[in-house]
Write a protein that holds these residues in place. Structure first.
Motif, PDB file in Angstrom:
ATOM      1  N   ASN A   1       0.808  -1.213   0.000  1.00 24.20           N
ATOM      2  CA  ASN A   1       0.000   0.000   0.000  1.00 24.20           C
ATOM      3  C   ASN A   1       0.851   1.278   0.000  1.00 24.20           C
ATOM      4  O   ASN A   1       0.498   2.262   0.658  1.00 24.20           O
ATOM      5  N   ILE A   2       1.969   1.261  -0.736  1.00 22.54           N
ATOM      6  CA  ILE A   2       2.827   2.451  -0.773  1.00 22.54           C
ATOM      7  C   ILE A   2       2.195   3.590  -1.577  1.00 22.54           C
ATOM      8  O   ILE A   2       2.575   4.737  -1.412  1.00 22.54           O
ATOM      9  N   LYS A   3       1.292   3.262  -2.453  1.00 23.11           N
ATOM     10  CA  LYS A   3       0.576   4.226  -3.283  1.00 23.11           C
ATOM     11  C   LYS A   3       1.535   5.116  -4.073  1.00 23.11           C
ATOM     12  O   LYS A   3       2.705   4.816  -4.236  1.00 23.11           O
ATOM     13  N   ASN A   4       1.020   6.225  -4.577  1.00 19.89           N
ATOM     14  CA  ASN A   4       1.827   7.099  -5.432  1.00 19.89           C
ATOM     15  C   ASN A   4       3.017   7.715  -4.713  1.00 19.89           C
ATOM     16  O   ASN A   4       4.121   7.721  -5.234  1.00 19.89           O
ATOM     17  N   SER A   5       2.791   8.257  -3.539  1.00 22.68           N
ATOM     18  CA  SER A   5       3.887   8.946  -2.843  1.00 22.68           C
ATOM     19  C   SER A   5       5.033   7.991  -2.528  1.00 22.68           C
ATOM     20  O   SER A   5       6.202   8.335  -2.708  1.00 22.68           O
ATOM     21  N   GLY A   6       4.727   6.797  -2.091  1.00 21.24           N
ATOM     22  CA  GLY A   6       5.768   5.809  -1.799  1.00 21.24           C
ATOM     23  C   GLY A   6       6.493   5.364  -3.046  1.00 21.24           C
ATOM     24  O   GLY A   6       7.715   5.185  -3.039  1.00 21.24           O
ATOM     25  N   SER A   7       5.745   5.215  -4.136  1.00 18.04           N
ATOM     26  CA  SER A   7       6.386   4.783  -5.385  1.00 18.04           C
ATOM     27  C   SER A   7       7.350   5.846  -5.894  1.00 18.04           C
ATOM     28  O   SER A   7       8.389   5.537  -6.456  1.00 18.04           O
ATOM     29  N   ILE A   8       7.017   7.099  -5.682  1.00 19.03           N
ATOM     30  CA  ILE A   8       7.896   8.183  -6.115  1.00 19.03           C
ATOM     31  C   ILE A   8       9.218   8.129  -5.353  1.00 19.03           C
ATOM     32  O   ILE A   8      10.295   8.236  -5.935  1.00 19.03           O
ATOM     33  N   TYR A   9       9.165   7.926  -4.043  1.00 14.87           N
ATOM     34  CA  TYR A   9      10.390   7.828  -3.243  1.00 14.87           C
ATOM     35  C   TYR A   9      11.240   6.629  -3.660  1.00 14.87           C
ATOM     36  O   TYR A   9      12.457   6.739  -3.800  1.00 14.87           O
ATOM     37  N   ILE A  10      10.586   5.486  -3.870  1.00 18.09           N
ATOM     38  CA  ILE A  10      11.306   4.263  -4.250  1.00 18.09           C
ATOM     39  C   ILE A  10      11.991   4.444  -5.605  1.00 18.09           C
ATOM     40  O   ILE A  10      13.162   4.124  -5.775  1.00 18.09           O
ATOM     41  N   THR A  11      11.249   4.954  -6.575  1.00 17.42           N
ATOM     42  CA  THR A  11      11.835   5.068  -7.903  1.00 17.42           C
ATOM     43  C   THR A  11      12.910   6.152  -7.975  1.00 17.42           C
ATOM     44  O   THR A  11      13.869   6.021  -8.735  1.00 17.42           O
ATOM     45  N   LYS A  12      12.782   7.198  -7.181  1.00 15.97           N
ATOM     46  CA  LYS A  12      13.850   8.200  -7.127  1.00 15.97           C
ATOM     47  C   LYS A  12      15.120   7.586  -6.538  1.00 15.97           C
ATOM     48  O   LYS A  12      16.231   7.901  -6.965  1.00 15.97           O
ATOM     49  N   ALA A  13      14.956   6.701  -5.567  1.00 15.80           N
ATOM     50  CA  ALA A  13      16.113   6.038  -4.956  1.00 15.80           C
ATOM     51  C   ALA A  13      16.823   5.120  -5.954  1.00 15.80           C
ATOM     52  O   ALA A  13      18.029   4.889  -5.850  1.00 15.80           O
ATOM     53  N   LEU A  14      16.097   4.608  -6.931  1.00 19.03           N
ATOM     54  CA  LEU A  14      16.691   3.742  -7.960  1.00 19.03           C
ATOM     55  C   LEU A  14      17.815   4.448  -8.718  1.00 19.03           C
ATOM     56  O   LEU A  14      18.776   3.815  -9.146  1.00 19.03           O
ATOM     57  N   ARG A  15      17.668   5.732  -8.888  1.00 16.02           N
ATOM     58  CA  ARG A  15      18.666   6.496  -9.640  1.00 16.02           C
ATOM     59  C   ARG A  15      20.044   6.426  -9.009  1.00 16.02           C
ATOM     60  O   ARG A  15      21.043   6.548  -9.690  1.00 16.02           O
ATOM     61  N   HIS A  16      20.086   6.243  -7.700  1.00 15.74           N
ATOM     62  CA  HIS A  16      21.355   6.259  -6.979  1.00 15.74           C
ATOM     63  C   HIS A  16      21.819   4.865  -6.570  1.00 15.74           C
ATOM     64  O   HIS A  16      22.864   4.729  -5.959  1.00 15.74           O
ATOM     65  N   ASN A  17      21.042   3.845  -6.892  1.00 22.81           N
ATOM     66  CA  ASN A  17      21.377   2.488  -6.481  1.00 22.81           C
ATOM     67  C   ASN A  17      22.079   1.769  -7.617  1.00 22.81           C
ATOM     68  O   ASN A  17      21.593   1.743  -8.741  1.00 22.81           O
ATOM     69  N   THR A  18      23.200   1.164  -7.306  1.00 28.41           N
ATOM     70  CA  THR A  18      23.936   0.428  -8.338  1.00 28.41           C
ATOM     71  C   THR A  18      23.937  -1.073  -8.084  1.00 28.41           C
ATOM     72  O   THR A  18      24.594  -1.807  -8.813  1.00 28.41           O
ATOM     73  N   ASN A  19      23.188  -1.524  -7.072  1.00 31.13           N
ATOM     74  CA  ASN A  19      23.186  -2.941  -6.724  1.00 31.13           C
ATOM     75  C   ASN A  19      21.852  -3.646  -6.950  1.00 31.13           C
ATOM     76  O   ASN A  19      21.828  -4.841  -7.171  1.00 31.13           O
TER      77      ASN A  19
END
Length: 159
Positions: free
Chosen positions: A12-30
């Protein structure tokens, strides 16, 4: 942190949670495998952030967004992003309300994606013409080995 797989489906992360998760993807290399399915994600802002992350990530190989309200416009945006992504080999976008017009976008995008090998699209009510276009794109794809369309599996015979 050396996280390789993250399954936050049905949280139930909804839109706001998905935005945080996908923004974090930009900095994750693993991170190789991300499942954000069934989380009430919808709307252009969430889909745009996800698509931008898809364009920029180089480690993610499997992405599951099934059961979210991606719709045809969101499918077009995601598949446009996939044309520049060279790491994602498996995309699960089942039950995401993409419809027949979404199938048109996807079939066109599959022509320029050379990395995607497995695509799950079942439960999207793409109709006979959408299914036809996807089957045709599948037959001409050099990388796609498995596609799930309307709960039927089409596989390329590898000789």
């Amino acid at each position: 942190i050396n996280l390789k797989s993250l399954d936050i489906s049905k949280t139930n992360i909804k839109n706001s949670g998905s935005i945080y998760i996908t923004k974090a993807l930009r900095h994750n290399t693993n991170l190789c495998d991300l499942n954000i399915g069934w989380n009430s994600i919808y709307g252009s802002e969430s889909i745009d952030v996800l698509a931008n992350a898809i364009e920029e990530t180089s480690s993610l190989t499997a992405l599951c967004v099934q059961g979210n309200k991606i719709e045809s416009v969101g499918a077009a945006r995601i598949f446009r992003a996939l044309t520049s992504n060279k790491s994602i080999t498996h995309l699960d976008i089942m039950c995401s309300e993409i419809g027949e017009s979404g199938a048109v976008y996807i079939s066109n995008a599959l022509r320029s994606n050379s990395k995607l090998s497995r695509l799950s699209l079942g439960g999207n009510r793409m109709g006979p013409s959408g299914t036809y276009l996807l089957r045709r794109a599948f037959n001409f794809s050099k990388s796609l080995r498995s596609i799930d369309i309307l709960d039927k599996n089409y596989r390329l015979n590898e000789s």
